[in-house]
Design a protein around this motif. Structure first.
Motif, PDB file in Angstrom:
ATOM      1  N   THR A 150       1.081  -1.410  -0.179  1.00  0.00           N
ATOM      2  CA  THR A 150      -0.151   0.191  -0.005  1.00  0.00           C
ATOM      3  C   THR A 150       0.302   1.264   0.144  1.00  0.00           C
ATOM      4  N   TYR A 151       1.877   1.324   1.008  1.00  0.00           N
ATOM      5  CA  TYR A 151       2.531   2.487   0.835  1.00  0.00           C
ATOM      6  C   TYR A 151       3.152   2.855  -0.253  1.00  0.00           C
ATOM      7  N   LYS A 152       3.906   1.643  -0.686  1.00  0.00           N
ATOM      8  CA  LYS A 152       4.830   2.248  -2.216  1.00  0.00           C
ATOM      9  C   LYS A 152       4.186   2.136  -3.186  1.00  0.00           C
ATOM     10  N   THR A 153       2.671   1.368  -3.178  1.00  0.00           N
ATOM     11  CA  THR A 153       2.056   2.105  -4.475  1.00  0.00           C
ATOM     12  C   THR A 153       1.912   3.179  -4.325  1.00  0.00           C
ATOM     13  N   ALA A 154       1.017   3.733  -3.036  1.00  0.00           N
ATOM     14  CA  ALA A 154       1.117   5.840  -2.756  1.00  0.00           C
ATOM     15  C   ALA A 154       1.971   6.379  -2.454  1.00  0.00           C
ATOM     16  N   ARG A 155       3.077   5.655  -2.863  1.00  0.00           N
ATOM     17  CA  ARG A 155       4.510   6.594  -2.737  1.00  0.00           C
ATOM     18  C   ARG A 155       4.823   6.831  -4.822  1.00  0.00           C
ATOM     19  N   ARG A 156       4.646   5.473  -4.870  1.00  0.00           N
ATOM     20  CA  ARG A 156       5.103   5.773  -6.726  1.00  0.00           C
ATOM     21  C   ARG A 156       3.926   6.747  -7.081  1.00  0.00           C
ATOM     22  N   MET A 157       2.463   6.899  -6.494  1.00  0.00           N
ATOM     23  CA  MET A 157       1.299   7.540  -7.305  1.00  0.00           C
ATOM     24  C   MET A 157       1.456   9.158  -7.172  1.00  0.00           C
ATOM     25  N   ASP A 158       2.445   9.595  -5.889  1.00  0.00           N
ATOM     26  CA  ASP A 158       2.349  10.322  -4.957  1.00  0.00           C
ATOM     27  C   ASP A 158       1.320  10.885  -4.139  1.00  0.00           C
ATOM     28  N   ASN A 159       0.633   9.883  -3.476  1.00  0.00           N
ATOM     29  CA  ASN A 159      -0.097  10.113  -2.986  1.00  0.00           C
ATOM     30  C   ASN A 159       0.271   9.843  -1.020  1.00  0.00           C
ATOM     31  N   MET A 160      -0.497   9.539  -0.406  1.00  0.00           N
ATOM     32  CA  MET A 160      -0.117   9.448   0.924  1.00  0.00           C
ATOM     33  C   MET A 160      -1.255   8.007   0.690  1.00  0.00           C
ATOM     34  N   ALA A 161      -1.671   6.980   2.349  1.00  0.00           N
ATOM     35  CA  ALA A 161      -1.943   6.251   2.392  1.00  0.00           C
ATOM     36  C   ALA A 161      -2.591   6.494   4.058  1.00  0.00           C
ATOM     37  N   PHE A 162      -4.029   6.529   4.237  1.00  0.00           N
ATOM     38  CA  PHE A 162      -4.528   6.762   5.580  1.00  0.00           C
ATOM     39  C   PHE A 162      -3.812   5.535   5.508  1.00  0.00           C
ATOM     40  N   ALA A 163      -4.201   4.979   7.338  1.00  0.00           N
ATOM     41  CA  ALA A 163      -4.470   3.564   8.438  1.00  0.00           C
ATOM     42  C   ALA A 163      -4.565   4.008   9.340  1.00  0.00           C
ATOM     43  N   TYR A 164      -4.706   3.071  10.028  1.00  0.00           N
ATOM     44  CA  TYR A 164      -5.070   3.067  11.629  1.00  0.00           C
ATOM     45  C   TYR A 164      -3.604   3.498  11.839  1.00  0.00           C
ATOM     46  N   CYS A 165      -3.291   3.693  12.568  1.00  0.00           N
ATOM     47  CA  CYS A 165      -1.952   2.951  13.052  1.00  0.00           C
ATOM     48  C   CYS A 165      -2.056   3.355  14.917  1.00  0.00           C
ATOM     49  N   THR A 166      -2.232   2.463  14.907  1.00  0.00           N
ATOM     50  CA  THR A 166      -2.753   2.638  17.124  1.00  0.00           C
ATOM     51  C   THR A 166      -1.755   1.583  18.034  1.00  0.00           C
ATOM     52  N   THR A 167      -0.376   1.357  16.715  1.00  0.00           N
ATOM     53  CA  THR A 167       0.521   0.871  17.674  1.00  0.00           C
ATOM     54  C   THR A 167       2.320   1.312  17.429  1.00  0.00           C
ATOM     55  N   PRO A 168       2.955   0.792  18.779  1.00  0.00           N
ATOM     56  CA  PRO A 168       4.172   1.587  17.471  1.00  0.00           C
ATOM     57  C   PRO A 168       5.038   1.084  16.211  1.00  0.00           C
ATOM     58  N   LEU A 169       4.228  -0.277  16.503  1.00  0.00           N
ATOM     59  CA  LEU A 169       4.926  -1.003  14.906  1.00  0.00           C
ATOM     60  C   LEU A 169       4.615  -0.113  14.124  1.00  0.00           C
ATOM     61  N   GLU A 170       2.891  -0.037  13.563  1.00  0.00           N
ATOM     62  CA  GLU A 170       2.212   0.755  13.357  1.00  0.00           C
ATOM     63  C   GLU A 170       2.806   2.066  12.932  1.00  0.00           C
ATOM     64  N   MET A 171       2.760   2.826  13.801  1.00  0.00           N
ATOM     65  CA  MET A 171       3.274   4.459  13.135  1.00  0.00           C
ATOM     66  C   MET A 171       4.954   4.008  12.965  1.00  0.00           C
ATOM     67  N   ALA A 172       5.575   3.098  12.784  1.00  0.00           N
ATOM     68  CA  ALA A 172       6.761   3.122  12.636  1.00  0.00           C
ATOM     69  C   ALA A 172       7.097   2.465  11.047  1.00  0.00           C
ATOM     70  N   GLU A 173       5.826   1.962  10.492  1.00  0.00           N
ATOM     71  CA  GLU A 173       5.899   1.057   9.240  1.00  0.00           C
ATOM     72  C   GLU A 173       5.362   2.620   8.469  1.00  0.00           C
ATOM     73  N   SER A 174       4.420   2.986   9.201  1.00  0.00           N
ATOM     74  CA  SER A 174       4.000   4.385   8.219  1.00  0.00           C
ATOM     75  C   SER A 174       4.929   5.833   7.202  1.00  0.00           C
ATOM     76  N   MET A 175       5.865   5.587   9.510  1.00  0.00           N
ATOM     77  CA  MET A 175       7.171   6.425   9.261  1.00  0.00           C
ATOM     78  C   MET A 175       7.966   6.271   7.906  1.00  0.00           C
ATOM     79  N   ALA A 176       8.328   4.658   8.321  1.00  0.00           N
ATOM     80  CA  ALA A 176       9.242   4.653   6.888  1.00  0.00           C
ATOM     81  C   ALA A 176       9.183   4.694   5.679  1.00  0.00           C
ATOM     82  N   PHE A 177       7.006   3.992   5.669  1.00  0.00           N
ATOM     83  CA  PHE A 177       7.484   4.003   3.972  1.00  0.00           C
ATOM     84  C   PHE A 177       6.366   4.873   3.263  1.00  0.00           C
ATOM     85  N   ASN A 178       5.595   5.855   4.338  1.00  0.00           N
ATOM     86  CA  ASN A 178       3.982   6.184   3.952  1.00  0.00           C
ATOM     87  C   ASN A 178       5.235   7.603   3.235  1.00  0.00           C
ATOM     88  N   LEU A 179       4.163   8.438   2.650  1.00  0.00           N
ATOM     89  CA  LEU A 179       4.639   9.652   2.385  1.00  0.00           C
ATOM     90  C   LEU A 179       4.155  10.803   3.373  1.00  0.00           C
TER      91      LEU A 179
END
Length: 632
Positions: free
Chosen positions: A330-359
């Motif tokens: 999801t995040y890689k597709t978002a970045r290639r399409m110059d989009n950001m992805a919205f997801a529920y980030c309710t744990t440190p792992l989810e936040m880390a993943e979003s920081m690393a891969f999201n826009l």
């Protein structure tokens, strides 16, 4: 833009049409987005819908519900959200139960948006769900009965078990006019929204009269008479959309393409109207996250060109029973399409993943319906205190997330006809290739058919399961090779054209062997790419299964993001090698972590333009910041 949408519709595949999109370049987006990013709080359901959703046969709220709803829209609530670190609120506007019935909640939205803006919060609004509440809408707007998407048996397509909600045809001109003039305009002009949220972009055209006529027009425009007759269509005026039991073949392929394009066209149509009212309003839809293959009517590759964001409400990431689950596609597709992805980030792992891969977006960190702050819709779990340092880090370390680009040496093609028309065994090969590169930390991006015309950023193109390619696709891929690119091929490639007609000649016969690698399984892909890259990849991280990586760049810095998807088992002594830009030398390497107040300096070694260093330990998230200068 209206002409552009018609062109897209006529030519079928978006890659065959004009490359224009509605997605705003970064320098045309509102300044607050690049400067601050998004940390979201959500509560977007109007009060009358909540009453019906929660088990009532009617729509009248109790005094307790009214009081809680009022608290939700209070100054106190806004201050609580701000104290959590929220800077963006996704709120309600219109759900689909009629303008008269939702008049009060729409007025509430105007006031709450004003309150949020006065307190420095940005606002997104929910303008439609893709379904309407017919029990209240039909008496108020009788013509809406003609907007319903019908199933093959003529029944309305209803929203799951919610019998009081029917999906409406997003391409019906009267329905579009209703939502534009009454809802989108209200959101932009009265609510002064910063972003418009179009929900449930997962249901395409159906078997209603409007969908049938549009499909017939599509066939007339897209194919000549001989092609239609060759495929058993003598009279387009008698054609009906294929049902679930229809045989695999031309009509099913055409319907899949038409359905995907219809969904994209409707998003473009609504977004174009919104942009005519204010040119920098952000646009977002919810087709769900990027799964294992393209499933009609959802083609992220053509849909996401209609805006700047989309939702992924899928399962949380982590290693479960030896399998790595993640939102990286999801995040890689978002970045290639110059989009950001919205997801529920309710744990440190989810936040880390979003920081690393999201826009530049942390995600939705809290749901505040009725003023009760919980993790996400339907949950009764309070927001975890463990999120606070991650939210603070996202706000205070803006240089890590603002105006960055992904560095990727490899592109993996998601071929629309191969994934949507061919046997699923081919799309499974694409999925396996992506998973292999994710697990082995290869710097790659997911690309779609329209991206084949711009492969310059990549050194290797992976065609895994790309069994159906058009002549145009083959020409673009060949040009990539002629300009020095390398092909990695997995499974049969290009044995059909874009409509699954068998090719008489094998493709890529003229590609020099040194620029082409055939592999037998996805497990061989990593070594094949490493050999093909000659001078080495931009990133090489040696670590066990479960640790993933992304490499980004901004200004004179490269950021190596490391995410451990099994944080109860920290990874020690991670060996990393980063290729420097040409004629650059390292100034410093610092290690940042949301749980540390100060960065740590790392020892490093530079040889032949590659800097090597060791990350002592990765519990959940670490970022190695490589700062460089011009060589003297």
């Amino acid at each position: 833009m209206f002409i552009h949408v018609i062109l897209l519709f006529c030519f079928g595949f978006i890659s065959s049409a004009v490359g224009e999109t509605l997605t705003l370049p970064h320098d045309q987006r509102p300044g607050w987005f690049n400067e601050d990013g998004i940390v979201m709080a959500g509560s977007w359901e109007p009060l009358l819908f909540r009453v019906r959703r929660d088990g009532s046969d009617g729509y009248e709220p109790t005094p307790e519900q009214r009081a809680a709803y009022k608290r939700e829209h209070s100054q106190e609530m806004v201050e609580q959200l701000k104290s959590l670190g929220v800077n963006f609120v996704m709120m309600h506007c219109y759900k689909g139960f009629g303008l008269g019935n939702e008049r009060d909640s729409m007025a509430d939205a105007v006031q709450f948006s004003k309150l949020c803006h006065e307190n420095g919060l940005r606002v997104g609004v929910y303008v439609y769900s893709g379904a309407f509440g017919w029990e209240l809408l039909f008496p108020e707007t009788p013509e809406a009965k003609d907007w319903v998407v019908l199933k093959p048996n003529g029944d309305p397509a209803q929203y799951g078990s919610a019998t009081y909600r029917y999906y409406w045809n997003r391409n019906h001109p009267a329905a579009q006019a209703f939502y534009k003039n009454n809802i989108v305009q209200f959101a932009v002009e009265r609510i002064q929204t910063d972003l418009i949220h179009f929900d449930n972009y997962s249901v395409g055209p159906g078997h209603d009269a409007n969908s049938i006529q549009r499909f017939r027009n599509y066939l007339r425009t897209r194919f000549n008479t001989d092609t239609l007759k060759r495929n058993g269509i003598d009279d387009v005026n008698t054609v009906l959309p294929p049902g679930d039991e229809a045989p695999i073949g031309f009509l099913r392929y055409a319907w899949n393409d038409f359905s995907c394009q219809s969904l994209a066209d409707s998003y473009y149509e609504m977004g174009s109207y919104a942009r005519s009212l204010r040119k920098d309003v952000l646009l977002e839809c919810n087709p769900g996250g990027v799964g294992g293959y393209i499933r009609s009517p959802i083609d992220h590759g053509r849909l996401l060109g209609g805006g700047e964001a989309f939702w992924d409400e899928g399962r949380p990431p982590g290693v479960r029973e030896g399998v790595l689950h993640n939102r990286i596609r999801t995040y890689k597709t978002a970045r290639r399409m110059d989009n950001m992805a919205f997801a529920y980030c309710t744990t440190p792992l989810e936040m880390a993943e979003s920081m690393a891969f999201n826009l530049n977006c942390l995600g939705c960190v809290v749901w505040f319906e009725y003023g009760k702050m919980v993790e996400k819709p339907g949950s009764d779990q309070p927001v975890s205190e463990a999120l606070a340092p991650y939210i603070q880090f996202f706000h205070t370390r803006r240089e890590i997330f603002r105006d960055t680009r992904v560095i990727a040496d490899v592109a993996v093609l998601r071929s629309f006809p191969s994934q949507s028309f061919a046997d699923h065994k081919y799309s499974q090969l694409t999925n396996e290739a992506e998973q292999t590169l994710i697990e082995n930390r290869i710097p790659f991006q997911i690309v779609y058919d329209q991206h084949l015309k711009d492969l310059n950023p990549y050194r290797v193109l992976v065609l895994a399961g790309c069994v159906a390619l058009s002549d145009s696709h083959i020409h673009q891929i060949t040009k990539f090779v002629q300009e020095g690119g390398h092909l990695c091929l997995l499974g049969s490639v290009g044995i059909y054209d874009e409509w699954m007609t068998t090719r008489k000649e094998q493709i890529f016969n003229d590609v020099p062997l040194r620029q082409l690698t055939w592999i037998n399984s996805a497990s061989d892909l990593t070594s094949a790419i490493q050999k093909a890259s000659h001078k080495g990849l931009s990133m090489d991280v040696q670590a066990p299964f479960g640790l993933c990586a992304e490499l980004t760049e901004s200004g004179r810095r490269r950021f190596l993001h490391l995410v451990n998807y099994h944080p109860i088992d920290p990874v020690a002594d991670v060996q990393a090698r980063i290729r420097l830009p040409k004629n650059k030398t390292v100034q410093s390497i610092l290690l940042a972590n949301p749980l540390r107040e100060t960065d740590r300096s790392l020892h490093y070694h530079v040889e032949d333009g590659i800097v090597s260093f060791t990350i002592p330990k990765v519990e959940t998230y670490e970022i190695a910041i490589v700062t460089y200068n011009d060589e003297l």
